[in-house]
Design a protein around this motif. Structure first.
Motif, PDB file in Angstrom:
ATOM      1  N   GLU A 293       0.767  -0.882   0.392  1.00 34.57           N
ATOM      2  CA  GLU A 293       0.025  -0.083  -0.122  1.00 34.57           C
ATOM      3  C   GLU A 293       1.174   1.631   0.329  1.00 34.57           C
ATOM      4  N   LEU A 294       0.829   2.255  -0.726  1.00 34.70           N
ATOM      5  CA  LEU A 294       1.198   3.492  -0.644  1.00 34.70           C
ATOM      6  C   LEU A 294       1.994   3.842   0.998  1.00 34.70           C
TER       7      LEU A 294
ATOM      8  N   GLU B 113      -6.172  10.618 -12.737  1.00 31.49           N
ATOM      9  CA  GLU B 113      -5.913  11.576 -13.190  1.00 31.49           C
ATOM     10  C   GLU B 113      -5.498  12.718 -12.987  1.00 31.49           C
ATOM     11  N   GLY B 114      -5.863  13.747 -13.411  1.00 26.05           N
ATOM     12  CA  GLY B 114      -4.240  15.659 -13.594  1.00 26.05           C
ATOM     13  C   GLY B 114      -3.177  15.667 -13.057  1.00 26.05           C
ATOM     14  N   VAL B 115      -2.209  14.530 -13.845  1.00 21.30           N
ATOM     15  CA  VAL B 115      -0.838  13.678 -13.981  1.00 21.30           C
ATOM     16  C   VAL B 115      -0.794  15.035 -15.286  1.00 21.30           C
TER      17      VAL B 115
ATOM     18  N   GLY C 116       1.863  21.235  -0.991  1.00 22.39           N
ATOM     19  CA  GLY C 116       1.029  20.649   0.455  1.00 22.39           C
ATOM     20  C   GLY C 116       1.532  20.391   1.865  1.00 22.39           C
ATOM     21  N   LEU C 117       3.072  19.311   1.590  1.00 26.56           N
ATOM     22  CA  LEU C 117       3.614  18.462   2.135  1.00 26.56           C
ATOM     23  C   LEU C 117       4.262  19.313   2.924  1.00 26.56           C
ATOM     24  N   THR C 118       4.853  18.537   3.842  1.00 28.70           N
ATOM     25  CA  THR C 118       5.914  18.837   4.321  1.00 28.70           C
ATOM     26  C   THR C 118       7.452  18.875   4.135  1.00 28.70           C
TER      27      THR C 118
ATOM     28  N   ASP D  14      -1.824  10.577  -4.658  1.00 31.88           N
ATOM     29  CA  ASP D  14      -2.467  12.520  -5.458  1.00 31.88           C
ATOM     30  C   ASP D  14      -0.857  13.319  -4.751  1.00 31.88           C
ATOM     31  N   GLY D  15      -0.582  12.142  -3.341  1.00 28.47           N
ATOM     32  CA  GLY D  15       1.041  13.469  -3.043  1.00 28.47           C
ATOM     33  C   GLY D  15       2.174  12.859  -4.110  1.00 28.47           C
ATOM     34  N   PHE D  16       2.496  12.149  -4.370  1.00 25.52           N
ATOM     35  CA  PHE D  16       3.487  12.232  -5.699  1.00 25.52           C
ATOM     36  C   PHE D  16       2.451  13.087  -7.060  1.00 25.52           C
ATOM     37  N   ILE D  17       1.572  12.917  -7.714  1.00 27.41           N
ATOM     38  CA  ILE D  17       1.093  13.802  -7.951  1.00 27.41           C
ATOM     39  C   ILE D  17       0.857  15.466  -8.248  1.00 27.41           C
ATOM     40  N   ASP D  18       0.712  15.628  -7.243  1.00 22.32           N
ATOM     41  CA  ASP D  18       0.499  16.966  -7.194  1.00 22.32           C
ATOM     42  C   ASP D  18       2.078  17.618  -6.953  1.00 22.32           C
TER      43      ASP D  18
END
Ligand code: SAM
Length: 287
Positions: free
Chosen positions: A163-164, A214-216, A260-262, A273-277
């Motif tokens: 799991e991611l 989506e969104g890449v 939006g990550l630290t 989503d974290g990787f994509i953003d």
């Protein structure tokens, strides 16, 4: 028909064909009679279905697939096995053997030419030395396939199906989750093979997604970023990405914060989503 998982049958056959196992080609043949029927059933071999097999050995899985599916195309790199397969698979008229390195075969063309009108699945007891490259190639080629069911070493199975957000995640895990939903099916002990490897194995299945997330902004850049993020084990996302892509830490830090990550986050903590953003923000900065 001969029992191809019987040690006596295998030894007699291989001796007569003057065949010796090649460690370099990952040749550990199955001798447990219950495994191949299960892989064939769970891999979706059935009427209306065509199956691609990678690495036939003496054909122990090939014949279980051919009993169930309309057609099997099996790819085997080792030319010394061709006369063996002529003998062991003689009674089937729905098997085509291709003597080639699977990495060099145009699988999209093969599917078009051999499996018109059929659902397509991939089933294999994979050679361990090349497990990840084969799986990545199958996924990234966006082939018209429903699922990939493969036996791999247990450790590889844990990484591929992780799991991611967990410790086991690597770049290959992100690619697997991008293209498919992975599933662990069952374990197979090392004693089920001849010669016996040093580790146990596991059968896993990738159910191919109908559409990818989506969104890449740019898929090639996304995967480049993911590979860079995992290029150094246990480093922070800033350090590994900056060194993997050969860009400044400041640019990577800005992209991480904009996503939006630290800034002390580690790659194994990110969601899809974290990787994509993150890769989208980085893409804007390095474009
Ligand atoms: N399916 C058989 C079984 O279960 O007993 C054999 C499995 S054995 C683990 C892997 C097989 O893949 C071997 O027969 C090996 O020669 C073949 N192989 C290795 N590298 C390959 C490649 N690049 N392309 C196609 N076949 C390959």
């Amino acid at each position: 028909m001969k029992e191809l998982s019987n040690i006596g049958v295998i030894k007699e056959l291989l001796e007569r064909h003057d065949f010796s196992f090649s460690k370099g080609l990952g040749q550990n043949f199955l001798i447990n009679p219950s495994v191949c029927p299960r892989i064939a059933e769970m891999g979706g071999a059935a009427k209306g279905c065509g199956v691609i097999e990678i690495g036939t050995g003496i054909g122990v899985l090939t014949c279980e697939l051919a009993k169930r599916a309309d057609k099997v195309v099996a790819i085997e790199i080792d030319g010394r096995l061709m006369p063996v397969l002529d003998e062991t698979l003689a009674e089937f008229d729905n098997i085509k053997i291709i003597n080639e390195d699977v990495m060099k075969v145009d699988l999209a063309a093969l599917i078009r030419e051999e499996f018109q009108g059929l659902d397509v699945a991939v089933c294999a007891n994979l050679p361990y030395y090349i497990t990840s490259p084969i799986i990545m190639m199958l996924l990234e080629s966006r082939l018209r396939i429903r699922s990939i069911t493969v036996m791999v070493q247990k450790e590889a199975a844990q990484r591929l199906c992780a799991e991611l957000g967990t410790r086991e995640v690597g770049a290959v895990t992100v690619a697997v989750r991008y293209f498919s939903e992975p599933e662990v099916l069952f374990n197979v002990s090392r004693g089920s093979f001849m010669p016996a490897p040093n580790v146990d194995s596991c059968v896993i299945r990738f159910n191919i997604r109908e559409s990818t997330p989506e969104g890449v902004a740019d898929e090639a850049f996304f995967f480049k970023t993911v590979r860079a993020a995992f290029s150094q084990r246990r480093k922070t996302l800033i350090n590994s990405t900056a060194s993997g892509l050969n860009i400044s830490k400041e640019i990577v830090r800005t992209a991480i914060l904009d996503a939006g990550l630290t800034d002390n986050v580690r790659p194994e903590q990110l969601s899809m989503d974290g990787f994509i953003d993150f890769s989208n923000e980085l893409y804007k900065l390095v474009l």
